[in-house]
Motif scaffolding. Sequence first.
Motif, short mmCIF file in Angstrom:
data_model
loop_
_atom_site.label_atom_id
_atom_site.label_comp_id
_atom_site.label_asym_id
_atom_site.label_seq_id
_atom_site.Cartn_x
_atom_site.Cartn_y
_atom_site.Cartn_z
N PRO A 1 -8.08 12.68 -13.72
CA PRO A 1 -7.37 11.34 -13.14
C PRO A 1 -6.56 11.64 -11.86
O PRO A 1 -6.10 13.00 -11.36
N SER A 2 -6.25 10.50 -11.13
CA SER A 2 -5.43 10.53 -9.94
C SER A 2 -4.02 10.68 -10.53
O SER A 2 -3.68 9.79 -11.62
N ILE A 3 -3.16 11.26 -9.84
CA ILE A 3 -1.89 11.31 -10.39
C ILE A 3 -0.79 10.67 -9.21
O ILE A 3 -0.90 11.28 -8.23
N GLU B 1 -1.93 13.13 -6.00
CA GLU B 1 -3.25 13.92 -5.82
C GLU B 1 -4.46 13.37 -6.72
O GLU B 1 -4.42 12.54 -7.34
N PHE B 2 -5.58 13.68 -6.30
CA PHE B 2 -6.77 13.41 -6.93
C PHE B 2 -7.68 14.51 -7.01
O PHE B 2 -8.29 14.78 -6.11
N GLU C 1 -1.82 8.42 3.84
CA GLU C 1 -0.44 8.29 2.96
C GLU C 1 0.68 7.80 3.67
O GLU C 1 1.83 7.99 3.52
N SER C 2 0.39 6.83 4.66
CA SER C 2 1.42 6.10 5.45
C SER C 2 2.37 5.27 4.75
O SER C 2 3.33 4.92 5.15
N GLY C 3 1.83 4.79 3.49
CA GLY C 3 2.78 3.83 2.79
C GLY C 3 3.58 4.44 1.58
O GLY C 3 4.47 4.00 0.97
N PHE D 1 0.83 -1.14 -0.15
CA PHE D 1 0.05 0.10 -0.18
C PHE D 1 0.96 1.19 0.01
O PHE D 1 2.01 1.12 0.75
N MET D 2 0.46 2.30 -0.59
CA MET D 2 1.14 3.53 -0.70
C MET D 2 0.18 4.45 -0.23
O MET D 2 0.48 5.22 0.66
N VAL D 3 -1.02 4.83 -0.99
CA VAL D 3 -1.89 6.08 -0.57
C VAL D 3 -3.20 5.79 -0.73
O VAL D 3 -3.44 4.93 -1.77
N TYR D 4 -4.07 6.38 -0.06
CA TYR D 4 -5.58 6.12 -0.33
C TYR D 4 -6.11 7.66 -0.51
O TYR D 4 -5.64 8.55 0.30
N LEU D 5 -6.59 7.91 -1.60
CA LEU D 5 -7.30 9.24 -1.61
C LEU D 5 -8.75 9.31 -1.87
O LEU D 5 -9.18 8.36 -2.59
N GLN D 6 -9.36 10.52 -1.79
CA GLN D 6 -10.79 10.64 -2.15
C GLN D 6 -10.75 12.14 -3.10
O GLN D 6 -9.61 12.60 -2.78
N LYS D 7 -11.75 12.42 -3.77
CA LYS D 7 -11.79 13.66 -4.36
C LYS D 7 -11.20 14.67 -3.51
O LYS D 7 -11.49 15.10 -2.67
N GLU D 8 -10.00 15.22 -3.69
CA GLU D 8 -9.26 16.70 -3.38
C GLU D 8 -8.51 16.23 -2.00
O GLU D 8 -8.39 17.22 -1.26
#
Lengths: 110, 113
Positions: free
Chosen positions: B74-76, B68-69, B57-59, B45-52
């Motif tokens: 798209p998410s980048i 970013e999302f 980001e613990s990974g 796992f690296m990161v979990y995002l929702q819109k904005e």
Amino acid sequence: EDQVTQSPEALRLQEGESSSLNCSYTVSGLRGLFWYRQDPGKGPEFLFTLYSAGEEKEKERLKATLTKKESFLHITAPKPEDSATYLCAVPQGGSEKLVFGKGTKLTVNP
Amino acid sequence: NAGVMQNPRHLVRRRGQEARLRCSPMKGHSHVYWYRQLPEEGLKFMVYLQKENIIDESGMPKERFSAEFPKEGPSILRIQQVVRGDSAAYFCASSDGGDYGYTFGSGTRLTVV
């Protein structure tokens, strides 16, 4: 620390030869265990979610079972197209992140 | 339904360059996750995002990596000043937040030369 261990690392079967893959886990407060299939060069494909000990789910030649410490993926009369790496994963703690095992690479020979 | 779309499929960068990996989630999914798969290693796992929003980001390595999302697009996942150890397959997954049966994309294979 939450851990997921899969065995064996690799398994070769003849077509029609049934077997089982193992996934053992250590996690406090299991909130689900997930099985995925991954083909070379592709992303994991979701197969099953199991939530409680004793639960079973089936899809074609695959059946997943869950106990308090491990899960099994039973493959009945496999075909060559079942060849893939099978991954299991559990959510870590109270978070959204999944902890994956390293997978079992299954090869089914015709 | 086109599923989770990742591009490019393959990316080659020289050491010190920047890598930008893109992920468009499934239609209707607002949760995006990035995972990295090193050779002979499991998915991490690296990161979990929702819109904005970055939710977890613990990974993510503390330096050079960002995600970013945005509200639109798209998410980048951005990796600055890439090093050889960054060579890996990077997978994006999305969900509607209902359970953990993520849908994964086919991944971007980053090679740093």
